[in-house]
Scaffold this motif. Structure first.
Motif, PDB file in Angstrom:
ATOM      1  N   UNK A  11      -9.528 -19.406 111.702  1.00  0.00           N
ATOM      2  CA  UNK A  11     -10.688 -19.811 112.327  1.00  0.00           C
ATOM      3  C   UNK A  11     -11.925 -19.773 111.196  1.00  0.00           C
ATOM      4  N   UNK A  12     -11.998 -18.701 110.508  1.00  0.00           N
ATOM      5  CA  UNK A  12     -13.128 -18.520 109.515  1.00  0.00           C
ATOM      6  C   UNK A  12     -13.137 -20.041 108.781  1.00  0.00           C
ATOM      7  N   UNK A  70      -8.133 -14.651 109.224  1.00  0.00           N
ATOM      8  CA  UNK A  70      -8.039 -15.441 110.341  1.00  0.00           C
ATOM      9  C   UNK A  70      -8.308 -16.960 110.091  1.00  0.00           C
ATOM     10  N   UNK A 129     -16.666 -19.920  99.438  1.00  0.00           N
ATOM     11  CA  UNK A 129     -17.925 -19.284 100.042  1.00  0.00           C
ATOM     12  C   UNK A 129     -17.197 -18.353 101.339  1.00  0.00           C
ATOM     13  N   UNK A 130     -16.008 -19.002 101.447  1.00  0.00           N
ATOM     14  CA  UNK A 130     -15.428 -18.172 102.677  1.00  0.00           C
ATOM     15  C   UNK A 130     -14.083 -17.441 102.278  1.00  0.00           C
ATOM     16  N   UNK A 189     -11.922 -22.900 109.705  1.00  0.00           N
ATOM     17  CA  UNK A 189     -12.201 -23.938 110.528  1.00  0.00           C
ATOM     18  C   UNK A 189     -13.763 -23.936 111.003  1.00  0.00           C
ATOM     19  N   UNK A 190     -14.138 -22.584 111.095  1.00  0.00           N
ATOM     20  CA  UNK A 190     -15.768 -22.527 111.343  1.00  0.00           C
ATOM     21  C   UNK A 190     -16.587 -23.274 110.306  1.00  0.00           C
ATOM     22  N   UNK A 191     -15.912 -22.833 108.966  1.00  0.00           N
ATOM     23  CA  UNK A 191     -16.702 -23.310 107.768  1.00  0.00           C
ATOM     24  C   UNK A 191     -16.601 -24.992 107.793  1.00  0.00           C
ATOM     25  N   UNK A 192     -15.453 -25.375 107.987  1.00  0.00           N
ATOM     26  CA  UNK A 192     -15.439 -27.059 107.889  1.00  0.00           C
ATOM     27  C   UNK A 192     -16.343 -27.441 109.213  1.00  0.00           C
ATOM     28  N   UNK A 193     -16.424 -26.901 110.266  1.00  0.00           N
ATOM     29  CA  UNK A 193     -17.284 -27.241 111.416  1.00  0.00           C
ATOM     30  C   UNK A 193     -18.721 -27.282 110.745  1.00  0.00           C
ATOM     31  N   UNK A 194     -19.042 -26.311 109.877  1.00  0.00           N
ATOM     32  CA  UNK A 194     -20.535 -26.230 109.502  1.00  0.00           C
ATOM     33  C   UNK A 194     -20.620 -27.028 108.126  1.00  0.00           C
ATOM     34  N   UNK A 199     -15.244 -24.239 101.181  1.00  0.00           N
ATOM     35  CA  UNK A 199     -14.693 -23.174 102.010  1.00  0.00           C
ATOM     36  C   UNK A 199     -13.711 -22.086 101.260  1.00  0.00           C
ATOM     37  N   UNK A 202     -13.722 -13.236 101.177  1.00  0.00           N
ATOM     38  CA  UNK A 202     -12.784 -12.189 102.372  1.00  0.00           C
ATOM     39  C   UNK A 202     -11.394 -12.082 101.661  1.00  0.00           C
ATOM     40  N   UNK A 230     -18.546 -27.337 105.592  1.00  0.00           N
ATOM     41  CA  UNK A 230     -18.034 -27.069 103.942  1.00  0.00           C
ATOM     42  C   UNK A 230     -16.795 -27.858 103.871  1.00  0.00           C
TER      43      UNK A 230
END
Lengths: 383, 285
Positions: free
Chosen positions: B171-172, B169, B189-190, B174-179, B186, B194, B181
């Motif tokens: 979105x993982x 996904x 760590x993500x 995007x979420x990491x970038x949002x946080x 990204x 995965x 990364x």
């Protein structure tokens, strides 16, 4: 616990208490098009520091695109985005002082609950003991203090949503974006989390920008709402302003239920299309084309302004909903507190087919000035 | 619950019997030859065939004395490891643009890049032989064999890793970038955590593919011998019980590898869960 976000930098993250209200977000002339398809037309929007702001509209209205442009996930075709006075138009998401609660939550499945919450601080190289402590505090704030070692895949929808909120808020963002965060939850849980979100927002004082298509949710949560339609903002205002003084037929129909009577104004009289005439406030514009009257403003009385025939009647618990037909074929909806409906009208019974008379407080009929082109083009593309 | 079907279909019971029997037959079809081979590797008689004259481990012990076999095993492992590393790195690197770059005619590109799977090994073997000897003037050798096997294994790695990557996904990230990364964070760590089960599976596939590759290798390995080449060379003298024993050991090796990898992945999961506990309590368990 309550000052989770203000312990380090009180100046930057406190909500505006004094008169020096500044804008948390400023959008200037934002346009977005995908090929020939225009998603957003020249959008200007100011969101105040510390406010709970809702972007409301049906799917495809541009609300999510707007959110994505603020978050940096989508680039605008033209225009500028400022966050806390800093132009961030060209910055990627990871360099904006913004965090997001995604619709799907997007919790990292390979990390535990607390590792998810601490992720942002790990990226910011916050020392481990401090980030674990702050992550734990954030989990306490959302009521999941005992869940820190759980796998995120074992959480229920409501728990996952709260972890997503904690993961975003723990970074003390200037602005928190929420993309329909309650969309996947059942009604009861939704109501509870709405209350929790608004409590959390007041505790931390962070600016929340919330996207939803659920008008009731927006009305219940927001300090101010922007209603979007076809890539434009139709109206911005407090829930009360938007409900009581909708600026267009679209808003009147989108927010709550409306009876819209078409006609034209002549002095203090409004001539309806079916020949009847009703009173209108003197300060309504001369070119008023319709009146918006909410169902709960209509009252059935002995001698009112309009005669109507009862078409159907439904007992809904707290309220009773009665559908009326005017001469002509227009229908009106009356919503009355069930207790009152019974008290006032047992004698008449309010039977279907019965003729009754309707009245309302003159101020409750809100005048609309509709453009002719708008009627022809319901999408409102009247440039 | 199983009996509910009988309300819908009165003959469900009969169908179940037929399906079970069919399932058993398929297993027999697939594994009888292998079972016979393993069985005969314990046969006392020097003649390969039934009836068995007695049980012995002689053929296995004679393997340990055979220096040629040990040399072939060493080369097989060396080639296998090299091919695994090369194919996994190249294939994983190729999977990213294949899934994520904005490629025109993506499905055509995908079919094309995985073509070596469809092309007969014989053709690939001849093609590499021609290219290396006639054009590049490189004599067939172990490194050429490594290259040839990498050509075969890489498409499998691309397929496995890209399917894993496709199901990831976005979105993982995007979420990491949002946080906060950046691109490198990204990825490490993500994305990597995965997709790594896919990468491990692909590596395992590449290794087993290399271990028993014969057709292409035979053309380009020159004077060196991997185990499959050795086994083939022995067949010139007829099937010996020793070959059965060797093949049985290779089977055991492959099964062990799969089991160890699976357990290893599980162990890593357990250990990370445990270290989380320790961090929390501050006391090593």
């Amino acid at each position: 616990m309550t000052n989770l976000l203000v312990e380090d930098s009180p100046a930057s993250s406190q909500p505006t208490v004094s008169g020096t209200a500044k804008n948390a977000i400023e959008l200037r002339g934002i346009r977005k098009s995908y090929g020939d398809e225009v998603a957003l037309h020249e959008l200007d929007l100011d969101i105040l520091d510390g406010e709970f702001f809702c972007l409301l509209g049906p799917s495809g209205c541009g609300k999510t695109t707007t959110l994505n442009i603020i978050g940096g996930f989508v680039g605008a075709t033209a225009g500028a985005v400022s966050v806390a006075g800093v132009n961030v138009t060209k910055l990627p998401p990871n360099r904006r002082p913004i965090n997001t609660v995604f619709q799907s939550y997007a919790l990292f499945p390979h990390l535990s609950v607390i590792e998810n919450v601490a992720f942002g601080m790990r990226m910011a190289k916050v020392p481990k003991p401090e980030r674990l402590k702050r992550a734990q505090e954030a989990l306490d704030l959302v009521g999941l203090g005992t869940f820190s070692d759980r796998a995120v895949t074992k959480l229920s929808g409501g728990q996952a949503q709260r972890v997503a909120v904690a993961r975003a808020l723990v970074n003390k963002p200037k602005v928190l974006l929420l993309d329909e965060p309650l969309g996947a939850l059942d009604l009861k849980l939704r109501k509870r989390l709405q209350t929790e979100l608004s409590i959390i927002q007041r505790q931390v004082g962070t600016t929340f920008v919330f996207v939803t298509h659920d008008q009731e949710e927006a009305m219940g949560l927001a300090d101010r709402i922007a209603i979007l339609n076809g890539g434009r903002i139709e109206q911005i205002g407090t829930p009360e302003e938007i409900y009581r003084r909708p600026c267009s037929r679209y808003v009147a129909e989108f927010i709550g239920e409306s009876n819209i009577l078409g006609g034209r104004k002549q002095g203090e009289v409004f001539h309806l299309e079916n020949g009847a005439h009703v009173p209108i406030t003197a300060n309504a514009p001369e070119d008023t084309t319709s009146l918006v009257i909410r169902p709960e403003s209509l009252r059935i009385t002995a001698n009112g302004f309009l005669d109507a025939e009862i078409v159907s009647r439904a007992y809904l618990g707290a309220t009773t909903r009665i559908v009326m037909r005017l001469s002509g074929s227009e229908q009106l909806v009356v919503s009355s507190l069930s207790d009152h409906a019974l008290e006032d009208h047992d004698r008449t019974g309010l039977e279907i087919g019965q003729m009754v008379s309707l009245a309302w407080s003159i101020k409750a009929a809100h005048p609309l000035v509709e453009q002719l082109e708008k009627k022809e083009d319901p999408n409102g593309k009247s440039e | 619950m199983a009996h509910d079907m009988e309300v819908v279909n009165p003959r469900a019971g009969l169908f179940r019997v037929i399906l079970t029997a069919y399932g058993v037959l398929i297993y027999l079809f697939l594994f009888t030859p292998i079972a016979v081979m393993v069985l005969l590797s314990f046969n006392k008689s020097k003649v390969v065939g039934f009836p068995m004259t007695g049980f012995t481990l002689d053929w296995y012990s004679s393997l340990t004395q055979n220096m040629i076999i040990q040399d072939a095993l060493g080369k097989s492992l060396a080639v296998g490891v090299s091919v695994t590393v090369l194919a996994t790195v190249i294939g994983t690197a190729a999977a990213f643009p294949l899934v994520r770059a904005h490629i025109k005619y993506r499905s055509a590109v995908r079919v094309f890049i995985t073509l070596p799977i469809m092309i007969p090994g014989l053709l690939i073997g001849v093609a590499i032989l021609v290219l290396s000897t006639n054009i590049l003037h490189l004599q067939p050798s172990l490194p050429i064999a490594v290259i040839g096997q990498t050509v075969l294994a890489t498409p499998f790695v691309i397929l496995v890793v890209s399917s894993r990557l496709e199901s990831l996904d976005r979105n993982f990230e995007r979420a990491a970038a949002d946080l906060g990364a950046g691109p490198v964070q990204r990825f490490s760590f993500v994305v990597l955590p995965l997709v790594y089960p896919g990468i491990v599976a692909a590596a395992l596939m590449a290794f087993t593919l290399s271990l028993d590759e014969f057709v292409v290798t035979n053309f380009i390995i020159g004077s060196d011998q991997t185990l499959p080449i050795y086994i083939y060379s022995q067949l010139k003298f007829g099937i010996t019980p020793e070959v059965n024993a060797l093949a049985s050991l290779m089977l055991l090796g492959t099964i062990t590898l799969v089991v160890v990898t699976t357990l290893g992945l599980r162990l890593i999961k357990m250990l990370t869960a445990k270290s989380r506990q320790e961090e929390k309590t501050g006391v090593p368990a």
